[in-house]
Design an enzyme around this catalytic site. Sequence first.
Site, PDB file in Angstrom:
ATOM      1  CG  HIS A 116      -1.985   0.901   1.193  1.00  0.00           C
ATOM      2  ND1 HIS A 116      -1.501   1.827   1.625  1.00  0.00           N
ATOM      3  CD2 HIS A 116      -2.747   0.453   0.732  1.00  0.00           C
ATOM      4  CE1 HIS A 116      -2.872   3.021   1.771  1.00  0.00           C
ATOM      5  NE2 HIS A 116      -4.028   2.365   1.377  1.00  0.00           N
TER       6      HIS A 116
ATOM      7  CG  ASP B  94       0.976  -2.704   5.442  1.00  0.00           C
ATOM      8  OD1 ASP B  94      -0.420  -2.230   7.065  1.00  0.00           O
ATOM      9  OD2 ASP B  94       0.900  -2.170   4.638  1.00  0.00           O
TER      10      ASP B  94
ATOM     11  CD  GLN C 294      -6.435  -4.676   3.846  1.00  0.00           C
ATOM     12  OE1 GLN C 294      -7.264  -5.347   4.086  1.00  0.00           O
ATOM     13  NE2 GLN C 294      -6.554  -3.153   3.571  1.00  0.00           N
TER      14      GLN C 294
ATOM     15  CE  LYS D 184      -6.516  -0.473   5.971  1.00  0.00           C
ATOM     16  NZ  LYS D 184      -7.461   0.248   4.627  1.00  0.00           N
TER      17      LYS D 184
ATOM     18  CB  CYS E 128      -3.393   3.988  -1.472  1.00  0.00           C
ATOM     19  SG  CYS E 128      -4.325   4.699  -1.160  1.00  0.00           S
TER      20      CYS E 128
END
Lengths: 411, 138
Positions: A121, A198, A201, A224, A362
């Site tokens: 992202h 990261d 998600q 999220k 993104c």
Amino acid sequence: MDICSIRKDFPILNRTVNGKKLVYLDNAATTQMPSQVLYAYTQHYSLDNANVHRGIHTLSEISTAKLEDARAAAARFIGAPSPECIVFTSGTTDSVNTVVRAWAENMARGSFSIVATAMEHHSNYLPWLDLCTRRGGNFVEIPLSQDGRLDTVALGKALTPETILFAVTYVSNVTGAVNDIKGLIDLAHSRGVPVLVDAAQAAREFPIDVSELGADFLCLSAHKMLGPSGVGLLYVAKRHFEELVPCRLGGGMISDIRNGLPVYEQMPHFLEAGTPNIGGIVAFHEAIRYIESVSRGYIEERETMLTSRLREMLSQLKDVRILGLSDTGGSCVSVVSGRFHPYDAALLLDKQGVAVRSGTHCAIPCHRALGVTGSLRFSPAFYNTEDELEAAVTAFDRALSILDRAAGGKP
Amino acid sequence: MTDKPRSFIERQNEVLALFADAYDDLDRYTVLIALGGMLEQPDVSFMTDDRLVKGCQSQVWLDLARSDGTLELTAYSDTLIVRGLLYILRECINGATAGEFLSGELFVFERAGVSDLLSPTRRSGLSSIISEIRRQAE
């Protein structure tokens, strides 16, 4: 668990949009909040609101205790050894930028490189690209195969003694590909390279244990994972504490000023200048409680089932290509086709009550690596149902028919 | 005998007639998209950066020329729905004089129910397109 009782916790799922029953499949962008989280947020501001860490009055102490309880819960949630490893931020983007300013700029001396992947992202790509541009470093992008897998051979070659960090996502927000994050961390560590994960998600769907993974930094966003927007966290492994420098200056991050110089607080407070988003953090804590009460095993199992079913249905549509591998695990499915522009399809789906996302999400490098300029993304969460997926795919099919007729020049 | 040139108002009313059988938003979108399908794609050399309209979510290229004292709009977009909006504008504007267009009321989007279809951001994109055409017409 009973899906009907879970859905009762999410009042928004019962609303209509454009006269149709809402089918919300944009969870990779933002999940919905259960009543318990909304209640925690409003209760905080209704009854307990005060600034933290700087008052001795009762409400300030309550607010402080709630914030620190949330920190402890977040630490447990991701397997951090202690709450001091958890820095509250405004979200994953802020977390990554904090690592850039508080750590990487301090480490980027002389000749250096940063390795990221084409799967990232922009929040875990642009800050690193910018740092390398500003400081003369070498930004290395690890390519993807046509089916969206990370090229680990290229990664092996890219990790050199000059590499100060490997930045990698746990789960792709485009293809849903789940990286072997433990294997990638082990590979980077075998070359002496720290890793930033990261987990934006991944955090809702997959159990995360930073201690077991050996991650150096990990970032995620509350919005999220059933929490509010404007809250996130940054995990920093204790072995990096001494390498950190303050990156934002202001209230709450020093203990004294001596001889004209600030004496900084310990981790995590010296990275949390200013008043934090207290109500949001309290609500984030409730979101963690909710996920734990439903159980992460249930969420993973259900989202895997729903995504698999969605892939199956979408793959039956004529000339529609699903980006990435046929069975990836992460709960999002992005599609492209010569039959539609993602913007047109998303608008027609919206008119039928189906919320999906169009564009590049993104993640321009990822789309470029897959040979497309944009896509239409369906991202279910555990509170969605198979009936909703069928309604969404039927609506998509109808949108495609409308677009097909128009492309043929027929009014 | 030559036909009397249609006025700016008549041109808009002709477009409105295309939406007469559209009973709900999806019907209106279907008509809009169908109109978008009827907008001819200009030569690729037309799609240059200097013709791009800023402020639109999708890419929009447009150019306003004058021929025999009347306006001639050439426009295109990468998305069908926006092409539909451009088709409507072209049908209403082409053949009108600059004075007629600049002083006349552009009511077609409102009365066709097309404005209501668009979200605030997309309405803002349409406004950007109309502003750019007005700027070029002045």
